[in-house]
Design a protein around this motif. Structure first.
Motif: not given
Length: 377
Positions: A282-283, A287-290, A303-309
């Motif tokens: 999700i863009v 930021y983005m969540n994978l 469900v592994e959630d990665f938050m990318l900034i």
């Protein structure tokens, strides 16, 4: 003299979805369809999906940002076997079975990243470089004639593209569609993001119920009425496919037909990538969540959630900003709303109250996804 900042431009596919939103979104005329409830509740169905899908196709295991440096490794147990994600001294991503080739001992314990030029087995101290090669062993004289080249870690098919690390249990897996998506991800510099937080949710639901939530916009202003719902236009969405994967966009603001840069698009659109079988990207505006889905049974998924900034926080103010976003999305919107709805759905379907689920025209992404699953089975 500083190098000029790279101006990121969307791909033609991303722009096509934006133009479609500017025209009022996609209007699906396929009508009502149905999904057999047993697709979510049958143990035999779960086994078949594991054998014919998860054991065969490329799977996303992590963002590249999980391993930002060379000579790093992260153990991973979500897909049913002990795995090791590594980045070797040359910067190449690798996925191995996390198993020493001497006596089968788990090589690296825990689940956190380790930084070292060699990985040492805790049992007999056989050591491996991060490209999987056996580097050394104690008392080599006790293994006369042993060829170290024959004792490398078992490497699984691995492909890194556009900021994601993919792997497959099948050596013959085709990563062509992953490479195609990599062009989209490069457009918004997924590979250059910083991993801010990661968390694994244990959800009492079938994995497809999680995917369903990110394949339709019908629920957004209902389920998320007090969180993110007011930011989106109800029913204004567009979508297309890239191989077995889906790419969708939900409108946040005004017409976008003349916008061709990421700051404008990300302020007005939330792009979501639903990568088959079980990965979601999700863009959001800044930021983005994978999310990677790892089915454990017909009624349980990790469900592994990665938050990318864009970069590591440079101040207390920036840190507070990202912490607030992480709390809103991971613990609130995803954890307390989407994942909760999936668990409630599993409870209802397990009761036998429904023989089939009914889909409307705002849920056509679900239809395409379930058709792809059925085709694989």
């Amino acid at each position: 003299m500083n190098a000029p900042e790279r101006i990121m431009r969307p791909t033609e596919g991303q722009m096509a979805l934006a133009r479609q939103l500017a025209d009022g979104g996609r209007r699906d005329t396929a009508g009502v369809s149905h999904i057999d409830a047993a697709a979510y509740t049958s143990p035999a169905r779960h086994d078949a999906e594991q054998e014919r899908i998860f054991a065969k196709v490329p799977l996303v295991i992590a963002p590249s940002a999980l391993l930002p440096k060379r000579n790093m490794a992260v153990p991973h147990d979500g897909f049913g076997k002990p795995l090791l994600i590594a980045r070797d001294k040359d910067g190449n991503a690798q996925v191995f079975l996390n198993v020493c080739q001497h006596r089968g001992t788990r090589l690296v314990e825990g689940s956190e990243a380790v930084c070292a030029s060699r990985l040492i087995c805790p049992y007999h101290a056989w050591s491996y470089t991060l490209d999987g090669q056996l580097a050394a062993l104690p008392r080599p004289d006790s293994f006369p004639g042993l060829d170290k080249a024959q004792f490398a870690l078992k490497r699984l098919a691995t492909h890194e593209a556009g900021g994601l690390i993919w792997f497959s249990f099948d050596d013959s897996a085709d990563f062509a569609d992953a490479a195609a998506l990599g062009q989209d991800f490069a457009a918004f510099d997924l590979a250059g993001q910083h991993l801010f937080r990661r968390r694994t949710h244990d959800v009492a639901a079938n994995w497809k119920l999680i995917m369903d939530a990110f394949l339709e916009s019908y629920h957004v202003q209902r389920l998320h009425a007090t969180t993110i719902g007011p930011f989106f236009k109800d029913g204004v969405a567009s979508g297309d496919t890239v191989g077995p994967h889906q790419r969708s966009a939900v409108g946040r603001a005004a017409a976008l037909s003349d916008a061709d840069d990421w700051p404008s698009l990300r302020a007005a659109i939330t792009y979501t990538y639903q990568m088959f079988p079980g990965t979601i990207l999700i863009v959001s505006p800044d930021y983005m969540n994978l999310m990677t889905l790892m089915p454990q049974s017909e009624g349980r998924v990790l469900v592994e959630d990665f938050m990318l900034i864009p970069e590591a926080p440079q101040s207390d103010k920036a840190l507070a900003h990202w912490e607030k976003s992480w709390k809103l999305l991971d613990g609130g919107v995803f954890g307390a709303e989407d994942f909760r709805a999936a668990a409630l759905g599993q409870q209802g379907l397990a009761s036998g109250a429904l023989d089939r689920l009914t889909l409307g025209t705002l849920e056509s992404g679900m239809r395409r996804f379930h058709d792809e699953v059925e085709a694989r089975l």
